[in-house]
Design a protein around this motif. Structure first.
Motif, mmCIF file in Angstrom:
data_model
loop_
_atom_site.group_PDB
_atom_site.id
_atom_site.type_symbol
_atom_site.label_atom_id
_atom_site.label_comp_id
_atom_site.label_asym_id
_atom_site.label_seq_id
_atom_site.Cartn_x
_atom_site.Cartn_y
_atom_site.Cartn_z
ATOM 1 N N ILE A 88 0.840 -1.195 0.000
ATOM 2 C CA ILE A 88 0.000 0.000 0.000
ATOM 3 C C ILE A 88 0.876 1.245 0.000
ATOM 4 O O ILE A 88 0.621 2.208 -0.742
ATOM 5 C CB ILE A 88 -0.972 -0.020 1.209
ATOM 6 N N SER A 89 1.939 1.240 0.799
ATOM 7 C CA SER A 89 2.869 2.381 0.840
ATOM 8 C C SER A 89 3.535 2.588 -0.515
ATOM 9 O O SER A 89 3.714 3.729 -0.960
ATOM 10 C CB SER A 89 3.928 2.161 1.917
ATOM 11 N N GLU A 90 3.896 1.519 -1.181
ATOM 12 C CA GLU A 90 4.511 1.622 -2.506
ATOM 13 C C GLU A 90 3.522 2.189 -3.520
ATOM 14 O O GLU A 90 3.869 3.058 -4.326
ATOM 15 C CB GLU A 90 5.027 0.256 -2.969
ATOM 16 N N ALA A 91 2.285 1.707 -3.492
ATOM 17 C CA ALA A 91 1.264 2.222 -4.410
ATOM 18 C C ALA A 91 1.024 3.712 -4.162
ATOM 19 O O ALA A 91 0.897 4.497 -5.111
ATOM 20 C CB ALA A 91 -0.036 1.430 -4.261
ATOM 21 N N ARG A 92 0.962 4.121 -2.894
ATOM 22 C CA ARG A 92 0.790 5.537 -2.547
ATOM 23 C C ARG A 92 1.960 6.357 -3.080
ATOM 24 O O ARG A 92 1.767 7.395 -3.712
ATOM 25 C CB ARG A 92 0.682 5.709 -1.028
ATOM 26 N N ALA A 93 3.185 5.891 -2.862
ATOM 27 C CA ALA A 93 4.371 6.617 -3.328
ATOM 28 C C ALA A 93 4.394 6.731 -4.848
ATOM 29 O O ALA A 93 4.735 7.786 -5.396
ATOM 30 C CB ALA A 93 5.636 5.924 -2.821
ATOM 31 N N ARG A 94 4.015 5.669 -5.554
ATOM 32 C CA ARG A 94 3.975 5.719 -7.021
ATOM 33 C C ARG A 94 2.954 6.738 -7.511
ATOM 34 O O ARG A 94 3.215 7.494 -8.448
ATOM 35 C CB ARG A 94 3.642 4.337 -7.598
ATOM 36 N N MET A 95 1.773 6.754 -6.890
ATOM 37 C CA MET A 95 0.736 7.707 -7.290
ATOM 38 C C MET A 95 1.207 9.136 -7.050
ATOM 39 O O MET A 95 1.102 9.990 -7.927
ATOM 40 C CB MET A 95 -0.566 7.439 -6.537
ATOM 41 N N LEU A 96 1.733 9.410 -5.872
ATOM 42 C CA LEU A 96 2.187 10.768 -5.569
ATOM 43 C C LEU A 96 3.305 11.200 -6.513
ATOM 44 O O LEU A 96 3.310 12.330 -7.011
ATOM 45 C CB LEU A 96 2.630 10.866 -4.110
ATOM 46 N N THR A 147 -10.930 -11.032 -8.358
ATOM 47 C CA THR A 147 -11.184 -11.103 -6.916
ATOM 48 C C THR A 147 -10.765 -9.822 -6.210
ATOM 49 O O THR A 147 -9.651 -9.326 -6.406
ATOM 50 C CB THR A 147 -10.425 -12.294 -6.295
ATOM 51 N N LEU A 148 -11.658 -9.309 -5.354
ATOM 52 C CA LEU A 148 -11.326 -8.192 -4.492
ATOM 53 C C LEU A 148 -10.525 -8.737 -3.309
ATOM 54 O O LEU A 148 -11.028 -9.553 -2.534
ATOM 55 C CB LEU A 148 -12.593 -7.493 -3.988
ATOM 56 N N ILE A 149 -9.291 -8.291 -3.182
ATOM 57 C CA ILE A 149 -8.415 -8.758 -2.113
ATOM 58 C C ILE A 149 -8.581 -7.900 -0.861
ATOM 59 O O ILE A 149 -8.680 -8.411 0.249
ATOM 60 C CB ILE A 149 -6.932 -8.750 -2.566
ATOM 61 N N ALA A 150 -8.601 -6.557 -1.043
ATOM 62 C CA ALA A 150 -8.701 -5.674 0.126
ATOM 63 C C ALA A 150 -9.125 -4.268 -0.294
ATOM 64 O O ALA A 150 -8.965 -3.867 -1.452
ATOM 65 C CB ALA A 150 -7.358 -5.608 0.852
ATOM 66 N N LEU A 151 -9.641 -3.546 0.682
ATOM 67 C CA LEU A 151 -9.890 -2.109 0.579
ATOM 68 C C LEU A 151 -9.078 -1.464 1.691
ATOM 69 O O LEU A 151 -8.949 -2.039 2.784
ATOM 70 C CB LEU A 151 -11.369 -1.783 0.769
ATOM 71 N N ALA A 152 -8.536 -0.273 1.430
ATOM 72 C CA ALA A 152 -7.740 0.397 2.459
ATOM 73 C C ALA A 152 -7.901 1.900 2.345
ATOM 74 O O ALA A 152 -8.239 2.430 1.279
ATOM 75 C CB ALA A 152 -6.269 0.005 2.330
#
Length: 149
Positions: A41-49, A105-110
């Motif tokens: 999740i932290s990696e996805a956030r950093a990539r988006m920013l 498949t939905l794995i998670a929401l955060a």
């Protein structure tokens, strides 16, 4: 105990990235471990920013809530869809929908709370005026909120 429930608006996601579950990301039960999900999740956030020209040095994470819906295993390709919501004067929430595209498949929401932070003074600061303008996909959704900031 009450279960955590995350409620996102219709189609709030404007960015997506793919990450692969590594063998080192699984736990003794052979599924994606909680600490590894937080790292992803932290990696996805950093990539988006980064994609939108926002330095991760300008924000600090205030909280993280994750609701798991299914297991992910080693070598699974996961899609992290990312959006913004609940913006305020100092920050807001970065939201995530994590799916396994191979079978839908939905794995998670955060949801990860953030504020803008001035590290030299060690203080929370107001959201920079140009922050929301970096996200044209969500400008319409947040135009009225931003005018109240």
């Amino acid at each position: 105990m009450a279960r955590l429930h995350l409620d996102f608006p219709q189609n709030p996601f404007f960015y997506a990235t793919a990450l692969t579950v590594r063998v080192t990301d699984v736990n003794a039960a052979h599924h994606l471990a909680n600490d590894s999900m937080i790292s992803m999740i932290s990696e996805a956030r950093a990539r988006m920013l980064f994609e939108y020209g926002v330095s991760i040095d300008d924000i600090i994470v205030t909280d993280l809530a994750t609701v798991y819906r299914a297991e992910a295993r080693a070598r699974d390709q996961l899609r992290f869809e990312v959006g913004l919501m609940d913006l305020n004067k100092y920050g807001g929430d970065i939201i995530f929908r994590i799916t396994r595209p191979a079978d839908g498949t939905l794995i998670a929401l955060a949801k990860s709370g953030f504020v803008f932070f001035d590290y030299p003074s060690r203080k929370v600061i107001a959201m920079p005026a140009d922050f929301i303008s970096r996200f044209p996909e969500v400008n319409v959704l947040f135009a009225t909120m931003h005018s109240r900031l």
